[in-house]
Design a protein around this motif. Structure first.
Motif, mmCIF file in Angstrom:
data_model
loop_
_atom_site.group_PDB
_atom_site.id
_atom_site.type_symbol
_atom_site.label_atom_id
_atom_site.label_comp_id
_atom_site.label_asym_id
_atom_site.label_seq_id
_atom_site.Cartn_x
_atom_site.Cartn_y
_atom_site.Cartn_z
ATOM 1 N N CYS A 269 -15.794 8.319 -2.624
ATOM 2 C CA CYS A 269 -15.084 8.700 -2.965
ATOM 3 C C CYS A 269 -14.263 8.607 -1.664
ATOM 4 O O CYS A 269 -14.720 9.224 -0.913
ATOM 5 N N LEU A 270 -12.872 8.044 -1.153
ATOM 6 C CA LEU A 270 -12.438 7.813 -1.119
ATOM 7 C C LEU A 270 -10.803 8.297 -1.151
ATOM 8 O O LEU A 270 -10.288 7.553 -1.137
ATOM 9 N N LEU A 271 -10.941 9.394 0.307
ATOM 10 C CA LEU A 271 -9.248 10.050 0.049
ATOM 11 C C LEU A 271 -8.873 9.841 1.733
ATOM 12 O O LEU A 271 -8.804 9.748 2.645
ATOM 13 N N ILE A 272 -7.593 8.821 1.487
ATOM 14 C CA ILE A 272 -6.653 8.242 2.169
ATOM 15 C C ILE A 272 -5.288 8.064 1.744
ATOM 16 O O ILE A 272 -4.560 7.241 2.236
ATOM 17 N N ARG A 273 -4.912 9.277 0.641
ATOM 18 C CA ARG A 273 -3.785 9.312 0.721
ATOM 19 C C ARG A 273 -2.311 9.443 2.245
ATOM 20 O O ARG A 273 -3.183 10.081 3.144
ATOM 21 N N GLN A 274 -1.334 9.214 1.736
ATOM 22 C CA GLN A 274 -0.516 9.998 3.102
ATOM 23 C C GLN A 274 -1.848 8.897 4.575
ATOM 24 O O GLN A 274 -0.280 9.525 5.807
ATOM 25 N N THR A 275 -2.202 7.661 4.110
ATOM 26 C CA THR A 275 -1.912 7.401 5.628
ATOM 27 C C THR A 275 -1.116 6.212 5.666
ATOM 28 O O THR A 275 -0.244 6.186 4.925
ATOM 29 N N ALA A 276 -2.042 5.190 7.505
ATOM 30 C CA ALA A 276 -1.011 4.280 7.436
ATOM 31 C C ALA A 276 -1.205 2.614 6.641
ATOM 32 O O ALA A 276 -1.111 1.662 7.218
ATOM 33 N N VAL A 277 -2.899 2.810 6.049
ATOM 34 C CA VAL A 277 -2.770 2.323 4.671
ATOM 35 C C VAL A 277 -2.075 0.928 3.908
ATOM 36 O O VAL A 277 -1.325 1.605 2.982
ATOM 37 N N THR A 278 -1.808 -0.003 4.301
ATOM 38 C CA THR A 278 -0.931 -1.175 3.831
ATOM 39 C C THR A 278 -1.313 -2.566 2.643
ATOM 40 O O THR A 278 -3.075 -1.829 1.958
ATOM 41 N N ASP A 279 -1.019 -2.941 2.205
ATOM 42 C CA ASP A 279 -1.649 -4.196 1.321
ATOM 43 C C ASP A 279 -2.924 -4.573 2.066
ATOM 44 O O ASP A 279 -4.037 -4.552 1.322
ATOM 45 N N GLU A 280 -2.732 -4.667 3.413
ATOM 46 C CA GLU A 280 -3.577 -5.279 4.164
ATOM 47 C C GLU A 280 -4.590 -4.624 3.762
ATOM 48 O O GLU A 280 -6.508 -5.199 3.341
ATOM 49 N N GLY A 281 -4.727 -3.201 3.685
ATOM 50 C CA GLY A 281 -5.765 -2.092 4.236
ATOM 51 C C GLY A 281 -6.168 -2.131 2.865
ATOM 52 O O GLY A 281 -7.894 -2.311 2.719
ATOM 53 N N LEU A 282 -5.814 -2.348 1.520
ATOM 54 C CA LEU A 282 -6.803 -2.159 0.190
ATOM 55 C C LEU A 282 -7.083 -3.635 0.105
ATOM 56 O O LEU A 282 -8.104 -3.252 -0.727
ATOM 57 N N ILE A 283 -6.371 -4.411 0.088
ATOM 58 C CA ILE A 283 -7.340 -5.640 -0.091
ATOM 59 C C ILE A 283 -8.738 -5.443 0.174
ATOM 60 O O ILE A 283 -9.607 -6.044 -0.022
ATOM 61 N N GLU A 284 -8.690 -5.645 1.894
ATOM 62 C CA GLU A 284 -10.334 -5.577 2.259
ATOM 63 C C GLU A 284 -10.990 -4.606 2.280
ATOM 64 O O GLU A 284 -12.261 -4.684 1.224
ATOM 65 N N ILE A 285 -10.040 -3.113 1.313
ATOM 66 C CA ILE A 285 -11.033 -2.521 1.041
ATOM 67 C C ILE A 285 -11.683 -3.028 -0.498
ATOM 68 O O ILE A 285 -13.301 -2.639 -1.078
ATOM 69 N N ALA A 286 -11.160 -3.439 -1.571
ATOM 70 C CA ALA A 286 -10.903 -4.098 -2.267
ATOM 71 C C ALA A 286 -12.484 -5.534 -2.323
ATOM 72 O O ALA A 286 -13.104 -5.126 -3.064
ATOM 73 N N SER A 287 -12.500 -6.230 -1.136
ATOM 74 C CA SER A 287 -13.308 -6.811 -1.092
ATOM 75 C C SER A 287 -14.743 -6.165 -1.025
ATOM 76 O O SER A 287 -15.163 -6.652 -1.096
ATOM 77 N N GLY A 288 -14.564 -5.469 -0.239
ATOM 78 C CA GLY A 288 -15.658 -4.220 0.716
ATOM 79 C C GLY A 288 -16.335 -4.127 -1.114
ATOM 80 O O GLY A 288 -18.305 -4.336 -0.727
ATOM 81 N N LEU A 289 -15.459 -3.873 -1.494
ATOM 82 C CA LEU A 289 -15.881 -2.995 -3.255
ATOM 83 C C LEU A 289 -17.038 -3.875 -4.360
ATOM 84 O O LEU A 289 -18.006 -3.689 -5.056
ATOM 85 N N SER A 290 -16.390 -4.996 -3.890
ATOM 86 C CA SER A 290 -17.421 -5.976 -4.959
ATOM 87 C C SER A 290 -18.285 -5.822 -4.167
ATOM 88 O O SER A 290 -19.733 -7.077 -5.012
ATOM 89 N N ASN A 291 -18.896 -5.577 -3.249
ATOM 90 C CA ASN A 291 -20.407 -5.864 -2.594
ATOM 91 C C ASN A 291 -20.861 -4.450 -3.227
ATOM 92 O O ASN A 291 -22.166 -4.786 -2.586
#
Length: 390
Positions: A269-291
């Protein structure tokens, strides 16, 4: 009225008035009822009543003195009139409960009545509980607490290296960054940790409590908290950094790196609404989820982020690899650059990944239009989901 001698598990919900009388008198009567139960192992008391005060707490302490065989203890004083005296009464009895394996203590909303003197003594009293494996502490909205309490939490964790579950709720507590760094370092020593929850939502860091400002921390702090969990062997993790303006792509990458070190994770459970995360950060998180191939339950709160179809597509590609994923809760509300293209990838994900049987998708305020919405609804008719909410 007497309690059965074989009673092992007791749950008490204190209302203002109940069959035991006025709430403080009721606590006394309950004590008299249970003191003769010789082998009570689990006690759960919900004392969320404003009229419950130190008088009632004294009765609870007397009861605990008799409960030497307890292995699970949950006490919730939320919104009660408990004071430092309540905490000091608990200090007198907790060290004697040497069989305790699970402890939950909640004082949320007690506000200015709880001060450092009481919380420090309480936390110190927990150090002797060597069999403790699960600990939950809720001090949210106790506005009078300071760094002294934060430091004491760190010292407590240094003494409880065998913890497998830790939940910390300390919203609206004024702590300096140095204290948070010390708390973060204490996490790195919890090698047996499997279940971790940290709620940093709306910390007030050296700012006006009246304004209820969101977290005002440097990104270094977030990164340290996340990195110091890498030595654990987690099966569940919940992190709430919502409304934290300095939680950005670097912190998101640290979270992705954490995921890569935790192949046994089953719930995120990761709650990061209304933070400074952009496409770059979400792509990193997506990559991590595949592991995390064992992942069964995923909750991502991304509302209001400046993300687009590109990163959402990468997220869906990662989710396609998760053959054990059963429940997906995704909030992309008010991500204005997310369009029908993303809606189509969600529909395709749900068609292909038939192991997903619980779905909640929130996209209010995005640019996902009627056709894409219809396609998503069509999926719900093609498959028989256990839950499906869009």
């Amino acid at each position: 009225m007497c309690a059965p001698a074989t009673l092992a598990d007791v749950t008490v919900y204190m209302t203002k008035y109940d069959m035991l009388g006025e709430v403080n008198e009721g606590a006394k009567n309950l004590t008299e009822l249970l003191v003769n139960v010789p082998f009570l192992s689990r006690l759960f008391m919900i004392l969320n009543v404003e009229d419950f005060d130190d008088q009632g707490s004294s009765a609870v302490a007397r009861l605990l003195q008799k409960c030497r065989t307890l292995s699970q203890l949950k006490l919730r004083f939320d919104r009660s009139s408990a004071t430092d005296t309540t905490l000091l009464l608990l200090v007198g009895v907790l060290p004697g409960l040497s069989y305790l394996k699970e402890v939950e203590l909640s004082f949320s909303g007690v506000e200015s009545q709880i001060k450092d003197h009481g919380t420090i003594a309480l936390l110190q009293s927990l150090r002797s509980l060597r069999q403790l494996r699960m600990l939950s502490i809720n001090l949210s909205n106790c506005f009078s607490l300071t760094d002294a309490t934060g430091i004491e939490i760190s010292l407590l964790l240094n003494h409880l290296q065998g913890l497998s579950s830790l939940r910390l709720y300390i919203e609206q507590v004024e702590l300096k960054e140095a204290t948070l760094l010390q708390l973060s370092k204490s996490l790195s020593g919890l090698k047996q940790l499997k279940d971790f929850l940290l709620n940093l939502n709306k910390f007030s860091i050296s700012s006006s409590l009246i304004n209820f400002r969101a977290i005002d921390l440097s990104e270094d702090i977030y990164c340290c908290f996340i990195q110091d969990l890498s030595s654990a062997s987690l099966s569940e993790i919940t992190l709430c950094f919502a409304d934290s303006p300095d939680f950005g792509n670097r912190a998101a990458k640290c979270f992705a790196d954490l995921l890569r070190s935790q192949p046994l994770l089953e719930k995120i459970c990761l709650l990061i609404r209304q933070t400074a995360v952009t496409d770059e950060g979400l792509i990193e998180i997506a990559s991590g989820l595949s592991n995390v191939p064992k992942l069964k339950d995923l909750h991502l709160s991304l509302g209001g982020l400046k993300i687009s179809d590109e990163s959402v597509k990468r997220l869906n590609q990662s989710l396609l690899t998760l053959e054990n994923l059963y429940s997906m809760n995704l909030d992309i509300s008010f991500c204005k650059d997310v369009t029908d293209q993303a809606g189509a990838t969600f529909a395709e994900l749900l068609r292909v990944r038939t192991n997903i049987n619980k779905v909640s998708l929130s996209y209010l305020g995005t640019s996902i239009r009627n056709q894409a919405r219809d396609n998503l609804r069509k999926v719900s008719t093609e498959r028989h989901f256990e839950e499906f909410r869009i």
